[in-house]
Motif scaffolding. Sequence first.
Motif, mmCIF file in Angstrom:
data_model
loop_
_atom_site.group_PDB
_atom_site.id
_atom_site.type_symbol
_atom_site.label_atom_id
_atom_site.label_comp_id
_atom_site.label_asym_id
_atom_site.label_seq_id
_atom_site.Cartn_x
_atom_site.Cartn_y
_atom_site.Cartn_z
ATOM 1 N N MET A 1 0.842 -1.184 0.000
ATOM 2 C CA MET A 1 0.000 0.000 0.000
ATOM 3 C C MET A 1 0.882 1.241 0.000
ATOM 4 O O MET A 1 1.850 1.327 0.730
ATOM 5 C CB MET A 1 -0.897 -0.002 1.238
ATOM 6 C CG MET A 1 -1.698 1.247 1.396
ATOM 7 S SD MET A 1 -2.701 1.180 2.898
ATOM 8 C CE MET A 1 -3.534 2.697 2.756
ATOM 9 N N LYS A 2 0.547 2.191 -0.806
ATOM 10 C CA LYS A 2 1.267 3.463 -0.872
ATOM 11 C C LYS A 2 0.450 4.513 -0.132
ATOM 12 O O LYS A 2 -0.721 4.722 -0.431
ATOM 13 C CB LYS A 2 1.434 3.850 -2.337
ATOM 14 C CG LYS A 2 2.310 5.025 -2.548
ATOM 15 C CD LYS A 2 3.677 4.585 -2.930
ATOM 16 C CE LYS A 2 4.473 5.807 -3.344
ATOM 17 N NZ LYS A 2 5.862 5.613 -3.142
ATOM 18 N N TYR A 3 1.049 5.145 0.871
ATOM 19 C CA TYR A 3 0.361 6.170 1.663
ATOM 20 C C TYR A 3 0.462 7.530 0.996
ATOM 21 O O TYR A 3 1.418 7.826 0.284
ATOM 22 C CB TYR A 3 0.980 6.266 3.062
ATOM 23 C CG TYR A 3 0.695 5.089 3.938
ATOM 24 C CD1 TYR A 3 -0.430 5.050 4.751
ATOM 25 C CD2 TYR A 3 1.556 3.999 3.970
ATOM 26 C CE1 TYR A 3 -0.700 3.965 5.564
ATOM 27 C CE2 TYR A 3 1.292 2.910 4.780
ATOM 28 C CZ TYR A 3 0.169 2.896 5.574
ATOM 29 O OH TYR A 3 -0.094 1.819 6.377
ATOM 30 N N SER A 4 -0.537 8.385 1.267
ATOM 31 C CA SER A 4 -0.527 9.775 0.812
ATOM 32 C C SER A 4 -0.971 10.652 1.979
ATOM 33 O O SER A 4 -1.396 10.151 3.028
ATOM 34 C CB SER A 4 -1.457 9.959 -0.383
ATOM 35 O OG SER A 4 -2.801 9.811 0.015
ATOM 36 N N ASP B 1 -4.182 10.001 3.778
ATOM 37 C CA ASP B 1 -4.286 8.860 4.698
ATOM 38 C C ASP B 1 -3.989 9.243 6.145
ATOM 39 O O ASP B 1 -4.144 8.423 7.044
ATOM 40 C CB ASP B 1 -3.328 7.740 4.270
ATOM 41 C CG ASP B 1 -3.703 7.171 2.917
ATOM 42 O OD1 ASP B 1 -4.905 6.912 2.706
ATOM 43 O OD2 ASP B 1 -2.808 7.001 2.078
ATOM 44 N N LYS C 1 6.400 9.886 3.969
ATOM 45 C CA LYS C 1 7.649 9.306 3.460
ATOM 46 C C LYS C 1 8.089 8.138 4.339
ATOM 47 O O LYS C 1 8.479 7.083 3.847
ATOM 48 C CB LYS C 1 8.738 10.380 3.417
ATOM 49 C CG LYS C 1 10.022 9.942 2.804
ATOM 50 C CD LYS C 1 11.013 11.104 2.728
ATOM 51 C CE LYS C 1 12.345 10.669 2.184
ATOM 52 N NZ LYS C 1 13.310 11.776 2.154
ATOM 53 N N ASN D 1 5.938 5.050 3.781
ATOM 54 C CA ASN D 1 6.148 4.413 2.478
ATOM 55 C C ASN D 1 7.508 3.739 2.340
ATOM 56 O O ASN D 1 7.818 3.198 1.276
ATOM 57 C CB ASN D 1 5.941 5.439 1.354
ATOM 58 C CG ASN D 1 4.486 5.749 1.154
ATOM 59 O OD1 ASN D 1 3.633 4.883 1.268
ATOM 60 N ND2 ASN D 1 4.177 7.010 0.865
ATOM 61 N N LYS D 2 8.315 3.738 3.380
ATOM 62 C CA LYS D 2 9.623 3.047 3.313
ATOM 63 C C LYS D 2 9.441 1.562 3.391
ATOM 64 O O LYS D 2 8.603 1.023 4.006
ATOM 65 C CB LYS D 2 10.531 3.511 4.448
ATOM 66 C CG LYS D 2 11.153 4.828 4.163
ATOM 67 C CD LYS D 2 12.173 5.153 5.216
ATOM 68 C CE LYS D 2 12.808 6.475 4.919
ATOM 69 N NZ LYS D 2 13.814 6.830 5.890
#
Length: 72
Positions: A1-4, A7, A68, A71-72
């Motif tokens: 899952m990619k956070y923004s 979120d 950031k 998303n690591k």
Amino acid sequence: MKYSLSDLIYQGETSGVHNWDTLSGSSFYWHPDWLHIAEDMTGHNAAAQIEPAADKATKAEAAEAIVKHLNK
């Protein structure tokens, strides 16, 4: 899952410390005097460093550092 940024749930500020939660239940804290994001309100457990554009980081830069980190 990619956070923004969408979120993150901003919970407000207490004694200068800003708090964001994620839907998964993680909490992150930041104070304008800290150049890091913390996992506890005292700021002792740094989760991620902030790379501010100026001498002090902004609330927006803190939120970006949280995303950031997630998303690591």
